[in-house]
Design a protein around this motif. Structure first.
Motif, PDB file in Angstrom:
ATOM      1  N   VAL A   1       1.785  -6.325  13.627  1.00  0.00           N
ATOM      2  CA  VAL A   1       1.764  -6.841  12.264  1.00  0.00           C
ATOM      3  C   VAL A   1       1.463  -8.323  12.340  1.00  0.00           C
ATOM      4  O   VAL A   1       2.093  -9.054  13.092  1.00  0.00           O
ATOM      5  CB  VAL A   1       3.125  -6.594  11.566  1.00  0.00           C
ATOM      6  CG1 VAL A   1       3.099  -7.164  10.155  1.00  0.00           C
ATOM      7  CG2 VAL A   1       3.468  -5.116  11.559  1.00  0.00           C
ATOM      8  N   ARG A   2       0.482  -8.735  11.543  1.00  0.00           N
ATOM      9  CA  ARG A   2       0.074 -10.146  11.531  1.00  0.00           C
ATOM     10  C   ARG A   2       0.159 -10.693  10.112  1.00  0.00           C
ATOM     11  O   ARG A   2       0.108  -9.931   9.138  1.00  0.00           O
ATOM     12  CB  ARG A   2      -1.365 -10.273  12.018  1.00  0.00           C
ATOM     13  CG  ARG A   2      -1.561  -9.843  13.437  1.00  0.00           C
ATOM     14  CD  ARG A   2      -3.001 -10.117  13.890  1.00  0.00           C
ATOM     15  NE  ARG A   2      -3.258  -9.284  15.051  1.00  0.00           N
ATOM     16  CZ  ARG A   2      -4.211  -8.384  15.130  1.00  0.00           C
ATOM     17  NH1 ARG A   2      -5.043  -8.184  14.142  1.00  0.00           N
ATOM     18  NH2 ARG A   2      -4.363  -7.664  16.228  1.00  0.00           N
ATOM     19  N   VAL A   3       0.235 -11.987  10.017  1.00  0.00           N
ATOM     20  CA  VAL A   3       0.205 -12.658   8.719  1.00  0.00           C
ATOM     21  C   VAL A   3      -1.108 -12.268   8.037  1.00  0.00           C
ATOM     22  O   VAL A   3      -2.170 -12.277   8.652  1.00  0.00           O
ATOM     23  CB  VAL A   3       0.290 -14.201   8.888  1.00  0.00           C
ATOM     24  CG1 VAL A   3       0.099 -14.907   7.552  1.00  0.00           C
ATOM     25  CG2 VAL A   3       1.619 -14.584   9.519  1.00  0.00           C
ATOM     26  N   GLY A   4      -0.998 -11.864   6.776  1.00  0.00           N
ATOM     27  CA  GLY A   4      -2.186 -11.483   6.022  1.00  0.00           C
ATOM     28  C   GLY A   4      -2.449  -9.985   5.997  1.00  0.00           C
ATOM     29  O   GLY A   4      -3.307  -9.517   5.250  1.00  0.00           O
ATOM     30  N   ASP A   5      -1.719  -9.208   6.815  1.00  0.00           N
ATOM     31  CA  ASP A   5      -1.907  -7.750   6.817  1.00  0.00           C
ATOM     32  C   ASP A   5      -1.434  -7.158   5.488  1.00  0.00           C
ATOM     33  O   ASP A   5      -0.508  -7.675   4.854  1.00  0.00           O
ATOM     34  CB  ASP A   5      -1.119  -7.089   7.960  1.00  0.00           C
ATOM     35  CG  ASP A   5      -1.783  -7.278   9.315  1.00  0.00           C
ATOM     36  OD1 ASP A   5      -2.937  -7.736   9.357  1.00  0.00           O
ATOM     37  OD2 ASP A   5      -1.128  -6.965  10.334  1.00  0.00           O
ATOM     38  N   ASP A   6      -2.071  -6.089   5.086  1.00  0.00           N
ATOM     39  CA  ASP A   6      -1.700  -5.365   3.872  1.00  0.00           C
ATOM     40  C   ASP A   6      -0.459  -4.525   4.171  1.00  0.00           C
ATOM     41  O   ASP A   6      -0.535  -3.498   4.831  1.00  0.00           O
ATOM     42  CB  ASP A   6      -2.870  -4.477   3.425  1.00  0.00           C
ATOM     43  CG  ASP A   6      -2.594  -3.715   2.144  1.00  0.00           C
ATOM     44  OD1 ASP A   6      -1.426  -3.643   1.696  1.00  0.00           O
ATOM     45  OD2 ASP A   6      -3.571  -3.168   1.586  1.00  0.00           O
ATOM     46  N   TRP A   7       0.708  -4.965   3.686  1.00  0.00           N
ATOM     47  CA  TRP A   7       1.978  -4.303   3.978  1.00  0.00           C
ATOM     48  C   TRP A   7       1.984  -2.873   3.432  1.00  0.00           C
ATOM     49  O   TRP A   7       2.537  -1.962   4.052  1.00  0.00           O
ATOM     50  CB  TRP A   7       3.137  -5.114   3.412  1.00  0.00           C
ATOM     51  CG  TRP A   7       4.479  -4.561   3.782  1.00  0.00           C
ATOM     52  CD1 TRP A   7       5.408  -4.059   2.930  1.00  0.00           C
ATOM     53  CD2 TRP A   7       5.044  -4.443   5.094  1.00  0.00           C
ATOM     54  NE1 TRP A   7       6.512  -3.624   3.629  1.00  0.00           N
ATOM     55  CE2 TRP A   7       6.313  -3.851   4.968  1.00  0.00           C
ATOM     56  CE3 TRP A   7       4.597  -4.762   6.369  1.00  0.00           C
ATOM     57  CZ2 TRP A   7       7.137  -3.575   6.046  1.00  0.00           C
ATOM     58  CZ3 TRP A   7       5.422  -4.495   7.457  1.00  0.00           C
ATOM     59  CH2 TRP A   7       6.671  -3.913   7.293  1.00  0.00           C
ATOM     60  N   GLY A   8       1.368  -2.655   2.303  1.00  0.00           N
ATOM     61  CA  GLY A   8       1.297  -1.310   1.724  1.00  0.00           C
ATOM     62  C   GLY A   8       0.592  -0.337   2.654  1.00  0.00           C
ATOM     63  O   GLY A   8       1.014   0.810   2.820  1.00  0.00           O
TER      64      GLY A   8
END
Length: 140
Positions: free
Chosen positions: A106-113
């Protein structure tokens, strides 16, 4: 950051997999039926022996064997019901088989949904047919 995530493993119902499932279920039903017959014989013998120790002991032995028999009858009935369901399913249906886990970065900017929708592995006739992440097909 790495997180652990469940992955649904599904298989596509083909004629081959349908027959494999039905055969396996029938084998399990035969095994349970044999176990029930064996329990019946063992139970009668155990109750007979327990009668010498008294009515209460015999009753407890009888109850234990009845519980064992009931559990196997329930398993057998579930398998029969599953056979009926499988026979009615259309070929090409995706069936949930199991869950496994994987690590997901998981990276900053990833779509959490998308991450929450998880991943799926689709099996067809014993071969990985498709991998999906976040509901979309991926090529790996």
């Amino acid at each position: 950051m790495l997180i652990r995530q469940p992955v649904a493993v599904k298989f596509i119902l083909t004629e081959s997999t349908k027959q494999q499932i039905l055969s396996e279920h029938r084998r399990q039903i035969e095994r349970l039926t044999a176990e029930l017959e064996q329990l019946e014989a063992q139970g009668a013998q155990a109750v007979e022996q327990a009668m010498a120790q008294g009515g209460d002991v015999a009753q407890q032995v009888r109850q234990r064997f009845e519980q064992e028999k009931a559990a196997r009858v329930q398993q057998r009935d579930q398998l029969i019901q599953q056979i009926q369901q499988i026979q009615q399913m259309e070929l090409g249906t995706e069936i949930q088989n199991m869950n496994v886990e994987t690590n997901v970065e998981v990276r900053v900017g990833d779509d959490w949904g998308k991450i929450l929708r998880g991943a799926e592995i689709i099996i067809k006739d014993g071969v990985v047919h498709e991998i999906r992440r976040g509901g979309e097909s991926v090529q790996e």
